[in-house]
Design a protein around this motif. Structure first.
Motif, PDB file in Angstrom:
ATOM      1  N   TYR A  35       0.809  -1.185   0.050  1.00  0.00           N
ATOM      2  CA  TYR A  35      -0.033   0.089  -0.012  1.00  0.00           C
ATOM      3  C   TYR A  35       0.875   1.281   0.073  1.00  0.00           C
ATOM      4  CZ  TYR A  35      -4.219  -2.669   1.679  1.00  0.00           C
ATOM      5  OH  TYR A  35      -5.169  -3.500   1.570  1.00  0.00           O
ATOM      6  N   GLN A  37       0.406   5.372   1.379  1.00  0.00           N
ATOM      7  CA  GLN A  37      -0.246   6.120   2.270  1.00  0.00           C
ATOM      8  C   GLN A  37       0.095   7.507   1.825  1.00  0.00           C
ATOM      9  OE1 GLN A  37       0.320   5.840   6.540  1.00  0.00           O
ATOM     10  NE2 GLN A  37      -1.823   6.725   6.648  1.00  0.00           N
ATOM     11  N   GLY A  42      -5.883   8.236   2.388  1.00  0.00           N
ATOM     12  CA  GLY A  42      -5.734   6.692   3.270  1.00  0.00           C
ATOM     13  C   GLY A  42      -4.654   6.099   2.856  1.00  0.00           C
ATOM     14  N   LEU A  43      -4.952   4.704   2.701  1.00  0.00           N
ATOM     15  CA  LEU A  43      -3.897   3.834   2.102  1.00  0.00           C
ATOM     16  C   LEU A  43      -4.707   2.932   0.825  1.00  0.00           C
ATOM     17  CD1 LEU A  43      -4.071   2.985   5.448  1.00  0.00           C
ATOM     18  CD2 LEU A  43      -1.913   1.752   4.688  1.00  0.00           C
TER      19      LEU A  43
END
Lengths: 111, 113
Positions: A35, A37, A42-43
């Protein structure tokens, strides 16, 4: 204790250079995830893997490749780094829907 | 279009108050909803989670209230402490496929002493 270790923790790269972010897990989990960020987002999922030898595209795969050479290791590769890829990257491993553990993150700055 | 939406980017409460963090989602196939807590310099860590067959999940001072019909949920933090100051992410996944988590954009909670 579930363990996901990322390296390096911080990285400064030049535009156009190649960057490899590494992740190791000792949880014996089949699934691994990358992911990024960013504030306000967000992620967001870049790539994931079901096991050794498999890689799948997530929601934002453009500009990234992934490699899963073994159950324990999952790498994220930026072949030609760009400033827009400046972010914090998190690796996670998961053994099922309810078990997902994250590493501490890699802060990447592309100048 | 964001599949998981957290309406507040930030929230400030006083110590001892109940903090309420809201979340909504789009995909009816989502059936698992974890909340993750993240401190600066750390990765997200699972705080509490609920499945769509339940409407409430409690763990100590933390409670999730879930409304399947309205596609929303909330995290209540009772008797908030300064140590609860962190960013909270609502996430969702569905039982089929890779169990990949879809995250909201996060709510930064500050608990004032």
């Amino acid at each position: 204790e579930a363990a996901v270790t990322q390296s390096p923790r911080n990285k400064v790269a030049v535009t156009g250079g190649k960057v490899t972010l590494s992740c190791n897990q000792t949880n014996n989990h089949n699934n691994m995830y990358w992911y990024r960020q960013d504030t306000g987002h967000g992620l967001r999922l870049i790539h994931y893997s079901y096991g050794a030898g498999s890689t799948e595209k997530g929601d934002i795969p453009d500009g990234y490749k992934a490699s899963r050479p073994s159950q324990e290791n999952f790498s994220l590769i930026l072949e030609l780094a760009t400033p827009s890829q400046t972010s914090v990257y998190f690796c996670a491993s998961g053994g099922g829907q309810t078990e997902v553990f994250f590493g501490k993150g890699t802060r990447l700055t592309v100048v | 279009q964001q599949q998981v939406r957290q309406s507040s980017q930030s929230l400030t409460v006083w110590e001892g108050e109940t903090a309420i963090l809201n979340c909504s989602y789009e995909n009816s196939a989502f059936d698992y909803f974890p909340w993750y807590q993240q401190f600066p310099g750390e990765g997200p860590a699972l705080l509490i989670a609920i499945r769509s067959v339940s409407d409430k999940k409690e763990d100590g001072r933390f409670t999730i209230f879930f409304n399947k019909r309205e596609k929303n949920l909330s995290l209540h933090i009772k008797d908030s402490q300064p140590g609860d100051s962190a960013t909270y992410f609502c996430a969702a996944s569905e039982a089929s496929g890779s169990w990949q988590l879809i995250f909201g954009s996060g709510t930064q909670l500050t608990v004032m002493p």
